[in-house]
Design an enzyme around this catalytic site. Structure first.
Site, short mmCIF file in Angstrom:
data_model
loop_
_atom_site.label_atom_id
_atom_site.label_comp_id
_atom_site.label_asym_id
_atom_site.label_seq_id
_atom_site.Cartn_x
_atom_site.Cartn_y
_atom_site.Cartn_z
N SER A 1 4.01 -4.89 6.58
CA SER A 1 3.82 -4.17 8.28
C SER A 1 5.01 -3.14 8.25
O SER A 1 6.01 -3.31 7.98
CB SER A 1 4.11 -5.08 8.86
OG SER A 1 3.87 -4.54 10.53
N ARG B 1 16.24 3.81 11.92
CA ARG B 1 16.92 2.69 12.50
C ARG B 1 18.26 3.03 12.57
O ARG B 1 18.64 3.85 12.03
CB ARG B 1 16.55 1.52 11.64
CG ARG B 1 14.97 0.77 11.93
CD ARG B 1 15.15 -0.48 11.56
NE ARG B 1 14.11 -0.31 10.27
CZ ARG B 1 13.38 -1.64 9.89
NH1 ARG B 1 13.65 -2.69 10.44
NH2 ARG B 1 12.77 -1.50 8.82
N ASN C 1 0.84 -1.05 0.11
CA ASN C 1 0.03 0.04 0.08
C ASN C 1 0.86 1.28 -0.10
O ASN C 1 0.31 2.35 0.11
CB ASN C 1 -0.83 0.07 1.14
CG ASN C 1 -0.22 0.10 2.67
OD1 ASN C 1 0.90 0.02 2.67
ND2 ASN C 1 -1.15 0.11 3.70
N TYR D 1 2.99 -3.23 17.67
CA TYR D 1 3.90 -4.27 16.50
C TYR D 1 4.23 -5.57 17.32
O TYR D 1 3.76 -6.59 16.74
CB TYR D 1 5.22 -3.39 16.33
CG TYR D 1 6.22 -4.16 15.16
CD1 TYR D 1 5.74 -4.06 14.03
CD2 TYR D 1 7.32 -4.83 15.63
CE1 TYR D 1 6.72 -4.78 13.08
CE2 TYR D 1 8.23 -5.22 14.73
CZ TYR D 1 7.78 -5.37 13.77
OH TYR D 1 8.48 -5.73 12.70
N1 UDP Z 1 19.30 3.48 17.93
C1 UDP Z 1 20.22 4.47 18.41
N2 UDP Z 1 20.65 5.63 17.57
C2 UDP Z 1 19.74 5.59 16.26
C3 UDP Z 1 18.81 4.75 15.97
C4 UDP Z 1 18.72 3.47 16.92
O1 UDP Z 1 20.94 4.42 19.69
O2 UDP Z 1 19.86 6.62 15.90
C5 UDP Z 1 19.19 2.48 19.10
C6 UDP Z 1 17.85 2.33 19.54
O3 UDP Z 1 17.55 3.02 20.55
C7 UDP Z 1 17.92 0.57 19.60
C8 UDP Z 1 18.87 0.22 18.64
O4 UDP Z 1 19.66 1.07 18.28
O5 UDP Z 1 18.37 0.31 21.08
C9 UDP Z 1 18.26 -0.62 17.55
O6 UDP Z 1 17.22 0.39 17.12
P1 UDP Z 1 16.34 0.00 15.61
O7 UDP Z 1 15.46 1.13 15.59
O8 UDP Z 1 17.56 -0.04 14.46
O9 UDP Z 1 15.77 -1.34 15.61
P2 UDP Z 1 14.85 -2.20 17.04
O10 UDP Z 1 15.92 -3.10 17.43
O11 UDP Z 1 14.86 -1.12 18.21
O12 UDP Z 1 13.56 -2.46 16.28
#
Ligand code: UDP
Length: 319
Positions: free
Chosen positions: A75, A186, A32, A145
């Site tokens: 998703s 991410r 979508n 999620y």
């Molecule tokens: N994270 C971070 N700085 C960023 C983006 C992510 O420190 O700019 C940390 C986030 O808080 C988490 C880990 O990296 O502890 C992985 O985050 P991500 O969003 O990649 O995926 P998740 O494993 O949380 O789904």
């Protein structure tokens, strides 16, 4: 074989479409385009065995003809992505999964549910094997999620037990590579973009939380094996790379691979439910799927950085 990939315009979905076309399938991609991007499929626009349909699987799924395989990846998947769209996230994993399981039942298709390591929540068992039930906050910000995916897993198993649908679940751990959305917030997209543009790398919290990153080609191979392996019906498989590092270590490695002098800044933890540790136990996938990751972190990051350079208009690296 005719395969349906939901979420096929996403990062992982688009690589899966490539892989299925390469093995000779006819591929129908549903997306979508809320978080998926048409650009990820630009190279497939005129492929004779590829069809893109802009459709939302929260609504009943309309598709003619034979279907042999259904990969349900649709998703939002990044924490900012699903926290901005909590209702869509909950519904694509509940109504969406229901519609696709019904379709699998009607057409006699095999079904693969793309679940997540978030099904383990903030885990108290480490590394996480498939028979660990998890430690999830059912009403927290991430629950759209993680509970959405847990419900999708339950629904999948109902269709296996009650209707004999040939379905399996994979729990996907953190994955990275070319085509991951530079703006999805991410770890890898953020750190690589920041490092390449000379901005500070934003570490949330103290950076001691851990993740295990799997390169996209390894992950896609795992998806195909989980779908095709004899005996995989009704099974759950962790797919991820057990090479566990702290967030701070990832920041340092990405600075090194990009040759960046960007400083590291510490910002508040993203959410109280942010998992402290995450690492897959992949014993089952090793034994039953004969699968394990083969791409080393620094090699995968080099490929990813090259793609981001191009995407950000920074040109290729000259040695
Ligand atoms: N994270 C971070 N700085 C960023 C983006 C992510 O420190 O700019 C940390 C986030 O808080 C988490 C880990 O990296 O502890 C992985 O985050 P991500 O969003 O990649 O995926 P998740 O494993 O949380 O789904």
């Amino acid at each position: 074989m005719r395969s349906l990939v939901t979420g096929g315009a996403g990062f992982l979905g688009s690589h899966l479409c490539d892989r299925l076309l390469a093995r000779g399938d006819e591929v129908v991609c549903f997306d979508n385009l809320t978080t998926g991007q048409r650009e990820n499929l630009a190279h497939l626009e005129s492929h004779p065995r590829f069809q893109f349909v802009q459709a939302d699987v929260i609504q009943p799924v309309l598709i003619d003809g034979r279907i042999d395989r259904i990969f349900h990846l649709a998703s939002p998947a990044s924490p900012p992505g699903y926290m901005q769209r909590p209702l869509e996230t909950a519904l694509v994993n509940s109504f969406g999964t229901y519609h696709l399981l019904r379709l699998a039942q009607e057409r006699g298709a095999r079904f693969l549910m793309a679940s997540t390591s978030e099904a383990y929540g903030d885990p108290e068992v480490h590394p996480q094997p498939e028979d660990y039930w998890g430690h999830v906050n059912p009403v927290g910000e991430r629950s759209c999620y993680d509970e959405g995916k847990r419900f999708a897993e339950a629904l999948t198993m109902i269709f296996v037990r009650q209707f004999g649908v040939d379905a399996r679940v994979v729990r996907i751990f953190n994955c990275y590579g070319p085509r991951s959305d530079p703006n999805d917030g991410r770890l890898v997209p953020n750190f690589v973009t920041q490092a390449l543009t000379g901005k500070p790398l934003t570490v949330y919290g103290d950076g001691q939380q851990t993740r295990s990153l799997c390169y996209v080609s390894d992950l896609v191979e795992g998806l195909v094996r989980a779908m095709e392996a004899p005996g995989s019906t009704g099974r759950v498989y962790n797919l991820g790379n057990p090479d566990e590092r702290t967030v701070l270590q990832f920041a340092e490695i990405i600075r090194r691979v990009t040759g960046s002098n960007s400083p590291i800044v510490y910002l508040p933890r993203m959410s109280p439910d942010d998992p402290h540790r995450r690492c897959p136990d992949i014993t089952r996938a090793r034994h039953e799927l004969n699968w394990e990751p083969t791409v080393q972190l620094e090699d995968g990051l080099r490929e990813t950085v090259a793609w981001f350079r191009e995407r950000l208009g920074l040109g290729a690296v000259r040695n």
